[in-house]
Design a protein around this motif. Structure first.
Motif, mmCIF file in Angstrom:
data_model
loop_
_atom_site.group_PDB
_atom_site.id
_atom_site.type_symbol
_atom_site.label_atom_id
_atom_site.label_comp_id
_atom_site.label_asym_id
_atom_site.label_seq_id
_atom_site.Cartn_x
_atom_site.Cartn_y
_atom_site.Cartn_z
ATOM 1 N N VAL A 164 0.835 -1.194 0.000
ATOM 2 C CA VAL A 164 0.000 0.000 0.000
ATOM 3 C C VAL A 164 0.877 1.254 0.000
ATOM 4 C CG1 VAL A 164 -1.980 -1.117 1.057
ATOM 5 C CG2 VAL A 164 -0.186 -0.171 2.497
ATOM 6 N N THR A 165 0.246 2.394 0.158
ATOM 7 C CA THR A 165 0.979 3.660 0.052
ATOM 8 C C THR A 165 2.215 3.694 0.946
ATOM 9 O OG1 THR A 165 -1.032 4.840 -0.557
ATOM 10 C CG2 THR A 165 0.771 6.158 0.331
ATOM 11 N N THR A 166 2.066 3.261 2.178
ATOM 12 C CA THR A 166 3.175 3.393 3.133
ATOM 13 C C THR A 166 4.428 2.662 2.676
ATOM 14 O OG1 THR A 166 3.745 3.292 5.480
ATOM 15 C CG2 THR A 166 2.553 1.412 4.588
ATOM 16 N N ASN A 167 4.245 1.601 1.893
ATOM 17 C CA ASN A 167 5.396 0.855 1.400
ATOM 18 C C ASN A 167 6.134 1.606 0.290
ATOM 19 O OD1 ASN A 167 3.016 -1.530 1.847
ATOM 20 N ND2 ASN A 167 4.914 -1.715 2.993
ATOM 21 N N HIS A 168 5.572 2.714 -0.150
ATOM 22 C CA HIS A 168 6.167 3.446 -1.262
ATOM 23 C C HIS A 168 6.553 4.877 -0.898
ATOM 24 C CE1 HIS A 168 5.242 0.228 -4.121
ATOM 25 N NE2 HIS A 168 4.269 -0.010 -3.283
ATOM 26 N N VAL A 169 6.411 5.212 0.377
ATOM 27 C CA VAL A 169 6.745 6.569 0.821
ATOM 28 C C VAL A 169 8.023 6.520 1.653
ATOM 29 C CG1 VAL A 169 6.000 8.509 2.237
ATOM 30 C CG2 VAL A 169 4.351 7.310 0.802
ATOM 31 N N LEU A 170 8.997 7.335 1.273
ATOM 32 C CA LEU A 170 10.260 7.346 2.007
ATOM 33 C C LEU A 170 10.345 8.518 2.973
ATOM 34 C CD1 LEU A 170 12.734 6.448 -0.878
ATOM 35 C CD2 LEU A 170 11.797 4.947 0.860
ATOM 36 N N GLY A 171 9.755 9.635 2.590
ATOM 37 C CA GLY A 171 9.872 10.792 3.472
ATOM 38 C C GLY A 171 8.836 11.844 3.138
ATOM 39 N N LEU A 172 8.621 12.736 4.094
ATOM 40 C CA LEU A 172 7.637 13.791 3.881
ATOM 41 C C LEU A 172 8.087 15.078 4.552
ATOM 42 C CD1 LEU A 172 5.853 11.210 5.535
ATOM 43 C CD2 LEU A 172 4.275 12.112 3.866
ATOM 44 N N GLU A 173 7.814 16.181 3.882
ATOM 45 C CA GLU A 173 7.910 17.476 4.543
ATOM 46 C C GLU A 173 6.525 17.760 5.090
ATOM 47 O OE1 GLU A 173 9.530 21.597 2.855
ATOM 48 O OE2 GLU A 173 7.400 21.303 2.502
ATOM 49 N N VAL A 174 6.461 18.022 6.382
ATOM 50 C CA VAL A 174 5.155 18.129 7.035
ATOM 51 C C VAL A 174 5.043 19.465 7.764
ATOM 52 C CG1 VAL A 174 3.753 17.172 8.909
ATOM 53 C CG2 VAL A 174 4.928 15.640 7.330
ATOM 54 N N VAL A 175 3.896 20.108 7.603
ATOM 55 C CA VAL A 175 3.581 21.234 8.476
ATOM 56 C C VAL A 175 2.897 20.640 9.695
ATOM 57 C CG1 VAL A 175 2.245 23.344 8.760
ATOM 58 C CG2 VAL A 175 3.389 22.880 6.589
ATOM 59 N N MET A 176 3.571 20.738 10.824
ATOM 60 C CA MET A 176 3.053 20.135 12.052
ATOM 61 C C MET A 176 1.828 20.919 12.530
ATOM 62 S SD MET A 176 4.886 17.521 12.682
ATOM 63 C CE MET A 176 4.504 17.204 14.415
ATOM 64 N N PRO A 177 1.031 20.301 13.384
ATOM 65 C CA PRO A 177 -0.170 20.994 13.857
ATOM 66 C C PRO A 177 0.097 22.333 14.551
ATOM 67 C CG PRO A 177 -0.375 18.666 14.256
ATOM 68 C CD PRO A 177 1.027 18.887 13.779
ATOM 69 N N ASP A 178 1.358 22.601 14.917
ATOM 70 C CA ASP A 178 1.640 23.921 15.488
ATOM 71 C C ASP A 178 2.242 24.868 14.445
ATOM 72 O OD1 ASP A 178 4.164 22.939 15.108
ATOM 73 O OD2 ASP A 178 4.792 23.037 17.209
ATOM 74 N N GLY A 179 2.366 24.395 13.203
ATOM 75 C CA GLY A 179 2.835 25.266 12.138
ATOM 76 C C GLY A 179 4.296 25.100 11.787
ATOM 77 N N GLU A 180 5.025 24.346 12.597
ATOM 78 C CA GLU A 180 6.444 24.144 12.285
ATOM 79 C C GLU A 180 6.589 23.205 11.082
ATOM 80 O OE1 GLU A 180 10.637 22.571 14.211
ATOM 81 O OE2 GLU A 180 8.799 22.272 15.350
ATOM 82 N N VAL A 181 7.572 23.483 10.236
ATOM 83 C CA VAL A 181 7.801 22.634 9.067
ATOM 84 C C VAL A 181 8.941 21.668 9.371
ATOM 85 C CG1 VAL A 181 8.293 22.591 6.595
ATOM 86 C CG2 VAL A 181 7.069 24.540 7.591
ATOM 87 N N VAL A 182 8.669 20.379 9.256
ATOM 88 C CA VAL A 182 9.622 19.347 9.664
ATOM 89 C C VAL A 182 9.692 18.268 8.584
ATOM 90 C CG1 VAL A 182 10.036 17.521 11.374
ATOM 91 C CG2 VAL A 182 9.142 19.714 12.120
#
Lengths: 490, 437, 435
Positions: A164-182
């Motif tokens: 499924v999707t998770t087996n094909h995702v290596l990394g993500l840039e995420v805006v955390m719920p407090d707004g920080e980008v990680v």
């Protein structure tokens, strides 16, 4: 919280200051279009729908929402089937449809970096000319976005072999719920520290908003062979599924499509499914050209032994694509035979297939409804589609009740209440069917690590009823249909 | 350790299952002796033991086969070793479902043997399968050469039962191959080194055993050419189940006197034959010699090929980098070590960018600072390409100079919050993991 | 809940209930792809139409804007598994908009001028063509453009000017002969729709069509007194005149006594095939409309039923093909034009990315929604240039004008040709080209 008219005006101005003109909706007529996703049983209105074009935009919106203590939720194409992107408590819907670029394709390392609003199939189109594709192929892949796939850890027919999707995702840039980008994970295979990318995928938008996604792209297989096994009894088709697996074969996909569904898709596109069949199995093998025939023979033998009436092979690529078009359009095709449907998404051990399909039919018959079955048989991922008419009093309520019964059966045989559509709003109250209060409490603590304020996509996944376990601050709210007196809690 | 606690532990798991004193010698990590080693016989007993430890604020070190016990920093205050060897049953195996549930203390080899009897296997091939337990393999995210095609524990684990830091039993995932209900706890626990909970049961996806499997070795004069062959192989139609790139010292351990490309194939015999022929064609075009088959016994030696190049190793570091950078990292890394007068051996799962390097130790032990300098340099090489390095093994003297774990960047904040939420009293493997978690 | 059939402007929109909200249409909608806003997607617009019909909302400015932004390209219909009759829904909505929002006096005069006067009266249209020809040939257009005067004109007039095609001389605007007799064994007797705008700007296409059909064994008749088929009126919300034009068109062609009515413009063909629905409630015409619809065929659809009759001379060109919306989506004709092109010796066909995407012409859309039309045109031009083809082949005058304008703006040396021009060349004609 409810916004005053002037508060709303001010906020609109602030949002426009962040995003520029033409990227903020607050007109009630426009918001109305966003009241549902692909599951129209649930509706909720946002105060704003906004259209960021960068992670910085998303971060600024999220920070603003935090300041105002306003809930927010990301939305892709809105093809989800669990109400997962609905703003249950109002607030801001963050549409990612304007972040739809393929940022980078690295063929040497077989990865691509994409934005969340990219339509799943468009990635395969992009890398197709070089002989690559993106493997997860949810049936809505022509419209759904990769960001939405991340939220739901979407599957699809070919997940039987490719995951499924998770087996094909290596990394993500995420805006955390407090707004920080990680960044969670990256471009390399093994995580450094906890597998946060793995934990994030499938968190249904409650852990933050992905703004860049690193996915694997795969080399297209050298050869593909697609066969259609036709059965006069649905039980025989179910048995064939286990027989194929039992022979040590894992096809790329093994889909079942029943009589009623065949009528709908044949009406829609004339795909070549025999209208008089009780059920058909669409089985696809892919890989090396060498050995393909030998493997196909094993599958044909397994189907014949379990009573297939006929086995056809797609002779051309267009025949093959037409069969798949029928399969992938099946949900929508129910529109030909019913004004509405509710797709259920349960998973069972493959070997329990005949029993569970019987139970599904009994439950649906007892409720006086019709059901169409089209599903990922090889994975044991059922999709009973309950057909109903929303204009008929009582139909919605009966659908909801029958759906719950079906989910209970899945749980009883050791299965799960969702294989790929997510829990969202729809199934949050079914979670106790498969998880204990301790399990849910643990998950809630995990959520708190990402989303301590709960502003990021509230009201999802966790049961709303207190008796289902004291799982934090989520308050009980009646479902919209419950408010209308159409359904009762069970 | 207070006697009262020992008594309670003995009462919980039975006296014979609590080790103290000299019996603890197998559980001494880098000179630190635990206060006791406890071996519960059921999930409930594990929960009870952790509950007791939590009440007494004693750190707990989960212990499977002990094969990765020296990875990471040892817990600063000595505490309990929680051994899982008694939880070693195969709970459920339904071949038609292609899934099996096992207790965490079952060894990988025992598990595979049971599955093989019914024509299936779990596609995990870590080193030391005879000793390594499934729970340990999951917790350390151990893998082997076949990960190239079949992925790692994160791709196989579909359900997990853990005992949490407060002694509660929690389940995540389930028993079916496809499942998105609730958060993906299996992903959380894979590779978490026992810092968030103790894995006690697991359900994994299985595969049918292939008809045939073959391992082929292609010697190259230059590593660079072998690297080019890897790129050609990845871009081809072939479907290898392993792509191993070895430099000359690591290759020597497998009987090759030069850099070598080792490739595995499985499937129908005709598929394996065809692919071996194609591989030869492709490799020869890149400057390789004719391939020769390796005996089946070579498979388990691949994971440890770098380490096996030396009778005694001074340090082992593993890297996760982009596949295209593997050959460069190996050459530059080895060059850097040579420049400091150190011998090194390199082996990689080249198709997935996982590289392992060992620093050799000759008769005269090297200065820890010299070794540390090389390790730091290696890590920088990996980081420059967006990768990272983990110091898998080194004496404490080296570990104190070079962090075991690489820096996960801004995400570390989330990791710390997760740890704080799930193990607020910090009793599970404290200090062993990333950023002192 | 109210179970009475849903209508807008007296037209049934019951079709909204076929939509199950699956969203599979979204990524195929050009306006949604550009804007990303769901009110500008088929699913969203269906929802707006439904909400209007149910009385859940009134026709607000924003709703008018979103519904008006629909190209009516019907790409969504092609992918819709539920079979939502989207074209019918949007036409009903546009009719309702026209009723409630007829617009200001200038707009109303222009609508009347176009829909009421010119399109309905071929002679007036011819006169207007002469006027336009004069405007262009005299240098007045150049003057108006250079002086900047053009930009001071009200409303969408500047856009009209920009897209005003070069009107050919009267001789080139001539209609085909009333009867072109079949060559070789006789295959059928067919009638040719010469169209309204088509006959003015692309008279040569019609003559080429008659020649190509004759080469393929058809007696080709061109009935006198043909008017506009009413497609532009229907798409523009002018329902009443659309009905009248449909009836008149049926009258004209019934009298011709032919086996097939051949159409070489996509919008007309698709619209004429929908006469059955349009006139379903007209007792005098319902049955006749059904019979008529059965006889309507797109030129490519008709020709592709049999191999092209030889001899065909080589046309050494690298071509790419753009699918006009109302051929590919409106009539589901996709393989036939490619099949015909493939039979021409020397011609190399390369596929165009998003070949079935609207170019932004969409009837009078490029005049009413110039901004969106331009964005779509740029996208189309980009794809055309990427093919490196020497010629773009298509099958609709609107697309030809639009894409030609886009390519000229890029100084691209790509010829834009009607399919029939290529076929005519292969038969030794001059291709009917205007230049």
């Amino acid at each position: 919280m409810t916004l005053t008219a002037s508060g709303k005006r001010d906020l609109r101005q602030e949002l426009e200051a962040i995003l520029g003109p033409g990227a903020v909706l607050s007109d009630p007529d426009e918001l109305l279009v966003y009241e549902s996703d692909g599951l129209t049983l649930f509706r909720a209105l946002a105060d704003f729908v906004v259209f960021p074009t960068s992670a910085e935009h998303v971060s600024a919106i999220v920070k603003l929402a935090n300041r105002e203590k306003l809930p927010f939720v990301a939305r892709g194409a809105g093809t989800g089937l669990s109400g997962g992107c609905l703003p249950t408590e109002g607030g801001i819907v963050i549409s990612l449809m304007r972040m739809n670029r393929v940022l980078e394709v690295d063929y040497d390392n077989q990865i691509a970096v994409v934005e969340p609003g990219l339509v799943n199939l468009h990635l395969s189109w992009k890398v197709g000319p070089r002989g690559y594709y993106y493997a997860p192929d949810p049936s809505s892949q022509q419209a759904c976005t990769i960001g939405g796939n991340i939220a739901n850890n979407s599957g699809g027919p070919h997940t039987l072999k490719y995951g499924v999707t998770t087996n094909h995702v290596l990394g993500l840039e995420v805006v955390m719920p407090d707004g920080e980008v990680v960044w969670l994970g990256g471009k390399t295979r093994d995580a450094c520290g906890y597998d946060l990318a793995g934990v994030f995928v499938g968190s249904e938008g409650t852990f933050g908003i992905a703004t860049k996604i690193v996915v694997r792209i795969l080399k297209k297989p050298q050869a593909v062979k697609t066969v259609l096994a036709v059965f006069d009894e649905i039980d025989r088709a179910s048995e064939a599924v286990s027989a194929v697996i039992g022979r040590g074969l894992v096809p790329a996909a093994m889909e079942m499509i029943d009589h009623l569904t065949i009528q709908a898709v044949e009406d829609a596109f004339g795909c070549g499914y025999p209208r008089d069949a009780a059920a058909a199995l669409l089985i696809e093998l892919d890989g090396l050209a060498v050995g393909m025939e030998a493997q196909a023979e094993r599958i044909v033998a397994a189907c014949r032994e379990t009573g297939a009436r006929e086995i056809r092979t797609a002779r051309t690529e267009s025949e093959r694509l037409l069969l798949w078009k029928g399969r992938k359009s099946a949900f929508g095709a129910y529109g030909r035979i019913s004004p509405a449907y509710m797709v259920m998404d349960g998973v069972i051990p493959r070997t329990k297939l005949p029993y569970v399909l019987h139970r599904v039919n009994e439950i649906v018959a007892a409720a006086g409804l019709r059901v169409g079955n089209v599903f990922h048989a090889g994975d044991g991922n059922l999709h009973p589609n309950l057909l109903y008419d929303p204009r008929k009093p009582g139909d919605e309520a009966r659908v909801v009740a029958a759906g719950a019964e079906i989910m209970k059966v899945c749980a009883e045989v050791g299965g799960s209440i969702s294989g790929e559509h997510g829990i969202g709003l729809e199934k949050s109250d079914f979670m106790p069917f498969i998880f204990s209060a301790a399990d849910l409490a643990f998950m809630h603590r995990l959520k708190s690590a990402f989303n301590p304020t709960g502003l990021c996509n509230p009201g999802k996944i966790f049961p709303t009823k207190k008796s289902c376990g004291e799982v934090g601050p989520v308050a009980y709210r009646p479902h919209p249909i419950e408010e209308k007196g159409l359904a009762q809690r069970f | 350790m207070p006697d009262a606690l020992l008594d309670k532990l003995r009462a919980t798991v039975g006296t014979q299952n609590v080790l103290t004193g000299v019996e603890l010698s197998p559980y001494v990590i880098e000179g630190r002796t635990p206060e006791a080693a406890v071996f519960p016989g059921s999930v409930d007993e594990v929960a009870a033991v952790i509950g007791l430890a939590a009440d007494a604020a004693r750190p707990v070190t989960p212990w499977g086969g002990g094969t990765a016990a020296s990875v990471g920093m040892p817990a600063a205050p000595a505490g309990l070793v929680l051994g899982l060897r008694r939880l070693s049953r195969l709970l459920e195996h339904e071949p038609g479902d292609l899934t099996a549930s096992v207790e965490a203390g079952m060894t990988v080899e025992a598990f595979q043997t049971a599955l093989r009897g019914r024509g299936q296997w779990v596609s995990l091939d870590p080193a030391d399968a005879r000793l390594a337990t499934l729970g340990g393999v999951l917790a350390t995210n151990a893998s082997g050469p076949r990960r190239h095609l079949y992925g790692t524990a994160r791709d196989l684990l579909i359900g997990v039962t853990v005992v949490t830091a407060d002694g509660t039993v929690v389940r995540g995932g389930g028993k079916v191959v496809k499942n998105v209900a609730g958060y993906d706890l299996p992903k959380l626990f894979v590779g978490s080194y026992g810092t968030l909970g103790v894995i006690v049961e697991a359900t994994v996806k299985l595969r049918p055993l292939p008809d045939h499997e073959r391992l082929v070795c292609i010697p190259f004069e230059r590593l660079k050419d072998a690297g080019a062959a890897v790129r050609a192989l990845l871009a081809s139609d072939l479907i290898p189940n392993a792509i191993e790139l070895l430099d000359a010292p690591a290759g020597a351990a497998l009987g090759a006197e030069s850099p070598a490309l080792v490739v595995g194939f499985d499937g129908l015999r005709e598929q394996v034959d065809w692919q071996c022929a194609e591989l030869n064609r492709l490799a020869v075009a890149c400057g390789g010699q004719e391939g020769r088959p390796l005996p089946d016994g070579t498979w388990p030696r691949l994971e440890t090929a770098a380490r096996a190049a030396f009778p005694v190793v001074a340090a082992v570091m593993s890297f996760s980098v982009l596949p295209s950078q593997v050959a460069d990292l190996m050459e530059q890394g080895a060059g850097g070590a040579r420049a400091r007068g150190l011998a090194s051996a390199w082996a990689a799962h080249a198709g997935v960018g996982v590289v392992r390097a060992a620093v050799g130790s000759d008769v005269r032990p090297k200065e820890p600072s010299a070794i540390a300098a090389v390790l730091r340099e290696w890590r920088e090489l990996a980081r420059a390409g967006g990768g990272h390095g983990t110091l898998e093994w080194a004496p404490l003297a080296v570990k104190s100079q070079v962090p075991v774990w690489d820096d996960p960047g801004a995400a570390v904040r989330i990791m710390e919050r997760i740890k704080a939420q799930l193990d607020p009293r910090n009793i599970l493997n404290p200090g062993r993991f990333v950023a002192g978690i | 809940m109210d179970a009475s059939p849903l209508t807008l402007h007296g037209l049934s929109v019951e079709g909204v209930n076929q939509c199950v909200h699956c969203g599979l249409c979204l990524a195929y909608c050009p306006t949604f792809s550009v804007l990303g806003t769901e009110m500008d997607s088929p699913r969203g617009r269906i929802f707006l139409v439904k909400s209007l019909a149910e009385g859940r909302m009134s026709l607000s400015d924003s709703t008018v804007r979103h519904l008006s932004l629909c190209l009516d390209c019907r790409a969504c219909e092609t992918v819709c598994p539920a079979g939502v009759p989207y074209g019918q829904l949007i036409e009903a909505a546009k009719a309702e908009i026209e009723r409630q929002r007829p617009g200001g006096p200038v707009r109303r005069i222009f609508r009347w001028l176009n829909f009421g006067l010119l399109l309905g009266h071929p002679r007036l249209l011819a006169l207007a063509a002469s006027g336009a020809r004069l405007y262009q040939a005299s240098g007045l257009q150049r003057l108006a453009r250079r002086s900047g005067l053009i930009r001071r004109l009200p409303g969408t007039l500047p856009a009209w000017d920009a897209l005003l095609p070069t009107v050919p001389s009267k001789a080139e605007r001539a209609a085909p002969p009333r009867l072109t007799p079949a060559e070789g064994p006789r295959r059928a007797r067919v009638a040719l729709l010469t169209g309204c705008v088509q006959s003015v700007v692309f008279g040569a296409h019609n003559r080429a069509t008659a020649r190509v059909l004759a080469k393929n064994g058809c007696d080709v008749v061109v009935p006198d007194g043909q008017g506009c088929c009413g497609a532009l009126n229907a798409h523009g919300g002018d329902h009443a005149r659309a009905l009248a034009m449909a009836r008149s068109t049926i009258d004209t062609f019934e009298a011709a006594g032919v086996e097939a009515v051949i159409v070489n413009t996509s919008g007309c063909g698709a619209h004429m095939k929908a006469y059955g629905h349009l006139l379903a409630d007209d007792p005098a015409y319902a049955a006749r409309a059904k019979r008529f619809v059965a006889s309507v065929q797109d030129l490519a659809e008709f020709l592709a039923r049999e191999p092209l009759r030889g001899p065909l001379s080589p046309v050494p060109l690298t071509c790419t093909y753009h699918d006009p919306c109302h051929v590919v989506h409106g009539q589901k004709i996709k393989s036939e034009p490619r099949q015909l092109l493939a039979q021409i010796p020397g011609l190399r066909l390369v596929e165009l990315a998003e070949s079935d995407w609207c170019c932004g012409s969409a009837g009078i859309y490029n005049l009413t929604q110039p901004e969106m039309a331009t964005r779509l045109l740029h996208r189309k031009v980009g794809h055309v240039l990427a093919t490196q083809a020497e010629a773009l082949v298509t099958a609709n005058p609107g697309c030809i004008l639009q894409i030609q304008a886009g390519l000229s703006a890029h100084d691209a040396k790509v010829n834009v040709l009607h399919l029939v021009e290529i076929l005519d060349r292969a038969y030794g004609g001059h291709g009917g080209s205007r230049r």
